[in-house]
Write an enzyme that holds these catalytic residues in place. Structure first.
Site, PDB file in Angstrom:
ATOM      1  N   GLU A 277       0.533   2.650  -1.900  1.00  0.00           N
ATOM      2  CA  GLU A 277       1.430   2.234  -0.808  1.00  0.00           C
ATOM      3  C   GLU A 277       2.914   2.277  -1.164  1.00  0.00           C
ATOM      4  O   GLU A 277       3.747   1.990  -0.321  1.00  0.00           O
ATOM      5  CB  GLU A 277       1.023   0.848  -0.317  1.00  0.00           C
ATOM      6  CG  GLU A 277      -0.356   0.882   0.346  1.00  0.00           C
ATOM      7  CD  GLU A 277      -0.827  -0.478   0.846  1.00  0.00           C
ATOM      8  OE1 GLU A 277      -0.413  -1.492   0.244  1.00  0.00           O
ATOM      9  OE2 GLU A 277      -1.604  -0.516   1.813  1.00  0.00           O
TER      10      GLU A 277
ATOM     11  N   LYS B 234       1.173   2.597  -7.113  1.00  0.00           N
ATOM     12  CA  LYS B 234       0.821   1.177  -7.033  1.00  0.00           C
ATOM     13  C   LYS B 234      -0.584   0.925  -7.560  1.00  0.00           C
ATOM     14  O   LYS B 234      -0.863  -0.068  -8.210  1.00  0.00           O
ATOM     15  CB  LYS B 234       0.921   0.741  -5.582  1.00  0.00           C
ATOM     16  CG  LYS B 234       0.693  -0.734  -5.322  1.00  0.00           C
ATOM     17  CD  LYS B 234       0.869  -1.034  -3.827  1.00  0.00           C
ATOM     18  CE  LYS B 234       0.597  -2.476  -3.487  1.00  0.00           C
ATOM     19  NZ  LYS B 234       0.639  -2.702  -2.029  1.00  0.00           N
ATOM     20  N   GLN B 235      -1.476   1.846  -7.228  1.00  0.00           N
ATOM     21  CA  GLN B 235      -2.890   1.595  -7.488  1.00  0.00           C
ATOM     22  C   GLN B 235      -3.624   2.929  -7.481  1.00  0.00           C
ATOM     23  O   GLN B 235      -3.102   3.920  -6.992  1.00  0.00           O
ATOM     24  CB  GLN B 235      -3.465   0.722  -6.385  1.00  0.00           C
ATOM     25  CG  GLN B 235      -3.448   1.407  -5.027  1.00  0.00           C
ATOM     26  CD  GLN B 235      -3.726   0.473  -3.876  1.00  0.00           C
ATOM     27  OE1 GLN B 235      -2.805  -0.028  -3.259  1.00  0.00           O
ATOM     28  NE2 GLN B 235      -4.993   0.252  -3.608  1.00  0.00           N
TER      29      GLN B 235
ATOM     30  N   TRP C  76      -9.642  -1.741   4.487  1.00  0.00           N
ATOM     31  CA  TRP C  76     -10.594  -0.865   3.806  1.00  0.00           C
ATOM     32  C   TRP C  76     -11.253  -1.554   2.620  1.00  0.00           C
ATOM     33  O   TRP C  76     -12.278  -1.110   2.123  1.00  0.00           O
ATOM     34  CB  TRP C  76      -9.910   0.438   3.358  1.00  0.00           C
ATOM     35  CG  TRP C  76      -8.890   0.268   2.242  1.00  0.00           C
ATOM     36  CD1 TRP C  76      -7.992  -0.723   2.095  1.00  0.00           C
ATOM     37  CD2 TRP C  76      -8.716   1.138   1.114  1.00  0.00           C
ATOM     38  NE1 TRP C  76      -7.244  -0.535   0.978  1.00  0.00           N
ATOM     39  CE2 TRP C  76      -7.664   0.607   0.349  1.00  0.00           C
ATOM     40  CE3 TRP C  76      -9.330   2.321   0.686  1.00  0.00           C
ATOM     41  CZ2 TRP C  76      -7.222   1.204  -0.836  1.00  0.00           C
ATOM     42  CZ3 TRP C  76      -8.874   2.916  -0.493  1.00  0.00           C
ATOM     43  CH2 TRP C  76      -7.833   2.352  -1.243  1.00  0.00           C
ATOM     44  N   ASP C  77     -10.645  -2.679   2.185  1.00  0.00           N
ATOM     45  CA  ASP C  77     -11.228  -3.453   1.087  1.00  0.00           C
ATOM     46  C   ASP C  77     -12.711  -3.687   1.324  1.00  0.00           C
ATOM     47  O   ASP C  77     -13.512  -3.687   0.389  1.00  0.00           O
ATOM     48  CB  ASP C  77     -10.519  -4.808   0.959  1.00  0.00           C
ATOM     49  CG  ASP C  77      -9.006  -4.689   0.837  1.00  0.00           C
ATOM     50  OD1 ASP C  77      -8.427  -3.833   1.526  1.00  0.00           O
ATOM     51  OD2 ASP C  77      -8.416  -5.459   0.064  1.00  0.00           O
TER      52      ASP C  77
END
Lengths: 766, 766
Positions: B487, B600-601, B344-345
């Site tokens: 994640e 995580k993000q 998806w980046d």
């Protein structure tokens, strides 16, 4: 290389040079016949070759490659990160460096002082591959802080499956993980032969306040240990490793889960033993080898004695004595060279040692050829022949031919050269027969003879019968388009070695048939059924007397082949004196060398040595003087033959020069010659030079002959051998020799200088 | 790392440390979108990672591995053997070491003085991968003798096919040889995808009395050049290299013999040009990129300007703009990390840059997703769903899911952990839809919209329709057992990001259907036939209003998932301040982290940023303040999102801190973070932070919005973008901003702080 009179069991390198890692990796290789490993260092260098092989685990990387012994994941790896700096001998100052192999117990030791910035450490690395437990290997490292300040140490130790055979990866990655919170396991599988491997590692640290961390990467699993080493203190790490495979013949259940269990159980059972104890256990197994027919040489040159220790050490670590489906590779298990394949080197160069000293191992090696009959049939069929045509290179016995088709670059065209040996180097078939015949002659192994040897002897003769080509013009049978032992000459007709040995093979089969029909008709009939012997023998009988045997010229020279003697000659002195033998090929390509009287290695001379009964001494002498100056000895198989033949001819000074050169092929000062692995044939040659050359032992037409003659530098030679179940010791002095035999056996009849002798217990011949 | 205000196009390392080779190998990688190569040194080190990849040439090493970009044979290798010693910077004394990349023209330069024993040399290494000819790369080395005595030099240069992907060998060896007595060629083939590669190398030496020798080994072919370098003289070697493959779309005949010809012809045609000329030709292509919408920042911190040059440089070398069957890897072409796979980046992090500045490249990237519909169908079917479920990791567009199943070791159990993303990280499907929607909104590409985008938009909605699970108790549709962008949290129910974006995807499809039926019934009918839209839409219409969208708590916090807010919290300060982000996992395993409020993000925050139109400012603020302290930013995708969102929220100081950290993910001082390759998403993030974050550009509900706000350190920001075929430049000052547009186009309507504006040629907003 450093060798000292005071230790005739030690080979040592002093001083470190990363350009020459290959030398000691090979000549200090460790092993036990089940597995063999180059002695690559724990830390990494760009010039290293980290190879470990398990005998017989052949795999094909791809359809268009031949099978080879896969380089298994590297377990020796240990990185030492000292005060954050990766330890390497290319950095800082190294002193008192010694890397040495104890040939007696198989222990490798490396030690040195290392200084870098404020760091000064003494490292000692010890390792062995157990001779007592074939799956087990171990490493023991001591690090000593020689400074007054603590030094931070990280040890990264585990298993690295990223290694390849020069880029070809033979393994699927497989599972890996930590077992019982204690052991690392990795279970890769070969991609084509589907052999499962189980690698198990345990660590034991002796250090204070160690913290640890597991680390997994692709094809890798490591433990990291972190601690501070106080000033003037030392710490140790012991790494215990094992390898099992799904083709092991000492375990019954080859399910991967069972093998894993077996490996873990063994590790756990061994926990009660120290490194020293396990090394000692292995050393005791080595003692059994050293106690069997020790060779002792009273010599001006102590390296002669060291050389035979070196040779026997390697002959034993390279030989898969545990499994008759396996044989010896041309580089043993010490390098990727020749892919672990078996050549004629076994029969002509290594087998004699085992025939005469370890008949049970010899039996395994010749049985491999019996098991290889299917492969030999396949090869014969593929080439349009009948019977058993043995492969020039052999892997699994039933594989048939596995010689690769393409080799190194031609210097002129830049193109890969075709390797013709697999197609036309056909003397291998009579070499195998010769080996089998020697085995039965030396051991008198009646069971093998009846069950297996006869079949090989007939089946190979059958091949030769189909191979012979009739020349109508000359009314003889010839053998065209071959490579003889001299591999510089491709596509020659009637190579003397090939024709004479083929003729011998056929003649032998005919005689054997006659004898069997008379004395053992049942056996004959069994083989007749299997091989259609009646037809085969009739055909052979028609042909045998018309097989063309190249005859000596007026000068008494047996032509190496039809065209050799008409080719031009050049002075080879320049190439013969150099280290390494590729000098010639910097000036000429193979095609050009093909057109000159240049011989790579003993060819006609090998024939004269192996079948000495067929040729008068005078002819041998003339041919020796003709061919030797034309021989580059660009094969490790050449020097020992020349040493023995010249000893036979009474040229003992010349012989001793060959002997010393031959001993130096691996042990010598030339640092690049062993990069691809040690030279197995040459090591067998060392034993042959001593026992056959100077000890004068030979089997000729099924009869034992002993005619010793010592070189000037030697005062006394003691050796021993087994013969028909009898154990014989021979002491050779400057004048005469003395034989002893254990009390309780049969008499041994032998010949010496034309006289027949009977050895009961003791006999002196002066 | 060394960066200087005087050169905003240069990244430089001064001083050599072999522990940190990975850093500059990655951040100074070279490439042109067709191929990418780590800047590994000519000479070898044990710590190096020599990787070169050709985009799209995926191969599977074995059935049980996923396909990956194979590491192609290494052509940069040059050994320098100086007075017999292999040159290495780990030996001797190195001074004046500089390794630097010129971002403007893609030239890599490395130079230093090297002293060893009596040797003192100055080395200069230059190389580039041509931006003008995709197959061509070149290296130019100068060696200068700084002593008063001649120095003997051997250069060993060629091609090494022994390299692997961390041990996995993807190539059959193939043929190799010398062509026309001049060029080296090697032709390996990938073992599973059967892609042929042709490598061609030519050398040019400028030295006196050079003798040469070809050398071939397994998977290797080298030329050796020998000469003496007189005192105070210099010599040069130029190495010209090319790579072609049988899937190249710029050659018509893919027969290997034809490709070889093509490569040789090119080499021959280029003989008339010098290294400088070919570098210049490449530099001119780079100029075109730099001239398109340059970003200029007047800032207190020159690294901000350098960072955007760095980011754009890498975005272009990593993107296979030449072939719509290929996409961008998460590490570009700069490392083995993530196997060259697309995530998806692309849509969320890199695509925006291309949408707004290189719409033709953006088109190729979204076309890849259109070509990937088959793979997405395959994945949906395998999972029991309908429509298009995009793979979490993608290789060839039609492959479907290629996420590996097993990952690194769990610290507690020592076992490999299962990678669940390929199974349950399902937001990728709405991410792809979002990317496509952004592409058509920004470019107004009507053809792509009709031919491809509609189909993706409907087909993904169809997937979501089949994916929704009805909860009878609560009478809503939910999405259970997923991984959201965070994640750390595996197997959660109703991840907010996933549910909201799925809902958006479905809603969008329903609206689109209505609109098409009305305005373009023909297109609708075509898609109806293909996708059974009538049924699908009826189903979606029934479900859409009952899709569960996690609602804010009383405190205004949108729950990341059903269970997140009930988990325990810990203080993350310790882990957030450290270099590298694996500190947390030295203390906890993934299972434990799963049970804590640790993110995580950006997850909920990413939702608030991407779909900002859906959420009021106050809610964004509250969620930002709630989630950011719980976020480790243990993903390179996190910081840029936080930088933009905090800028949106007026927290410009905080935003600028994120900005600087984000720029330092690869360019910063932490020397290990880029070992596996650069962080492609983070580089797209740098552009987004500047243009979206501080430039204030956004597409919201299909409308352009521009609301700039500069951080304190910046005085002025100039940027540009393409919008519906119009080229717009924006200059942002401390107060207000000014827009200009080329004369000859259409008016552009945009919004800013609630006001609508029409840009004709020029407009100032104060």
């Amino acid at each position: 290389m450093n060798y000292v009179k005071e230790n005739l069991w030690q080979i040592e390198e002093v001083g470190f040079d990363s350009r020459y890692l290959g030398k000691t990796e090979s000549i200090m290789a460790l092993g036990n016949g089940y597995l063999g490993s180059r002695s690559a260092t724990e830390e990494h260098y760009t010039t290293e070759r980290r190879d470990t092989f398990v005998a017989g685990t052949f795999n094909k990387f791809a359809e268009n490659e031949v099978s080879e012994l896969p380089n298994i994941p590297d377990m020796w790896w240990m990185d030492f990160i000292i005060n954050g700096e990766i330890f390497s001998l290319e950095k800082g100052i190294t002193s008192n460096f010694s890397k040495r192999l104890n040939l007696k117990n198989g222990e490798l030791i490396r030690e040195f002082d290392w200084e870098f910035a404020t760091i000064k450490l003494h490292f000692t690395f010890r390792r062995f591959v157990s001779k007592a437990r074939r799956h087990y290997l171990s490493s023991f490292v001591t690090v000593e802080n020689l400074t007054d300040i603590p030094i931070s140490i990280q040890i990264r130790s585990g298993i690295d499956g990223q290694v390849t055979n020069s880029g070809s990866q033979h393994f699927h990655e497989g599972e890996k993980g930590l077992v019982n919170g204690k052991y690392i396991q990795m279970m890769p599988q070969t991609n084509e032969s589907e052999i499962d491997f189980v690698f198990t590692i345990g660590h034991r640290l002796n250090a204070k306040n160690v913290s640890e961390r597991i680390e997994m990467g692709r094809r890798q699993i490591f433990m990291n240990y972190f601690f501070d080493l106080p000033s003037n203190n030392s710490a140790t790490i012991e790494k215990r490793m094992s390898v099992y495979t799904s083709i092991d013949n000492d375990i019954s259940d080859h399910e991967i889960s069972e093998i894993r269990e077996t490996a873990i159980s063994e590790m756990e059972a061994l926990e009660v033993f120290s490194f020293e104890e396990l090394l000692q256990e292995s050393a005791e197994k080595w003692s059994e080898i050293w106690e069997k027919h020790p060779i002792e040489i009273e010599t001006e040159n102590f390296k002669d004695q060291l050389a035979i220790h070196f040779a026997k050490y390697h002959l034993h670590i390279m030989t898969p004595a545990h499994n008759e489906h396996m044989n010896i590779g041309a580089k043993g298990l010490s390098g990727e060279g020749y892919k672990g394949h078996t050549f004629w080197d076994t029969e002509i160069f290594m087998l004699p040692y085992f025939n005469f000293t370890h008949p049970e191992i010899a039996k395994s090696l010749v049985t491999y050829r019996y098991l290889g009959l299917d492969g030999a049939h396949k090869k014969a069929r593929n080439n349009g022949y009948e019977g058993a045509q043995y492969p020039w290179e052999a892997a699994n016995p039933t594989d048939g031919e596995v010689t690769p088709v393409w080799g190194a670059a031609d210097i002129v065209t830049g193109q890969s050269t075709k390797i013709w040996s697999g197609f036309i180097e056909q003397h291998i078939t009579s070499d195998v027969t010769f080996g089998v015949k020697q085995y039965i002659d030396v051991t008198g192994d009646q069971e093998f003879t009846e069950q297996k040897a006869y079949e090989i002897l007939f089946d190979t003769a059958k091949f030769w019968g189909s191979r012979l080509e009739y020349n109508t013009e000359k009314d003889y049978y010839e053998i065209k388009d071959v490579i003889g032992p001299d591999e510089y000459k491709e596509h020659v007709n009637n190579n003397a070695y090939t024709n004479y040995t083929a003729h011998w093979n056929v003649t032998y089969a005919l005689n054997l048939a006659k004898e069997l029909k008379e004395h053992d008709p049942e056996t004959f009939e069994r083989l007749n059924q299997k091989l259609e012997l009646d037809n085969v023998l009739a055909d052979l009988a028609r042909k045998v007397d018309k097989i063309f045997l190249p005859q000596p010229t007026d000068e008494g020279i047996i032509p190496q082949d039809d065209s050799y003697l008409s080719k031009k000659t050049i002075d080879l002195t320049k190439y013969k004196s150099k280290d390494g033998v590729d000098g010639l090929f910097h000036d000429y390509n193979l095609e050009q060398v093909n057109e000159m009287q240049i011989t790579k290695q003993a060819d006609v001379l090998l024939l004269l040595y192996l079948f000495e009964g067929l040729f008068p001494r005078e002819m041998k002498l003339k041919n020796f003087e003709y061919y030797e100056p034309k021989t580059t000895h660009d094969s490790s198989l050449s020097l020992s033959t020349h040493a023995i033949l010249s000893a036979d001819l009474g040229k003992l000074d010349e012989s001793y020069e060959f002997f010393e050169k031959a001993c130096n092929i691996d042990m010598g000062e030339y640092m690049k010659s062993s990069d691809d692995g040690i030279h197995a044939g040459s090591l067998g040659g060392i034993w042959q030079m001593i026992v056959f050359g100077y000890g004068g032992v030979r089997m000729i037409d099924g009869k034992l002959r002993i005619e010793p003659h010592l070189p000037k530098a030697w005062n006394k030679l003691t050796y021993g051998f087994d013969y028909h179940g009898e154990s014989i010791t021979v002491v050779v002095m400057k004048e005469g020799f003395e034989l002893t035999k254990e009390d309780n056996g049969n008499d041994v009849v032998f010949f010496s200088n034309g006289e027949a002798y009977t050895l009961k217990n003791k006999l002196s011949i002066l």
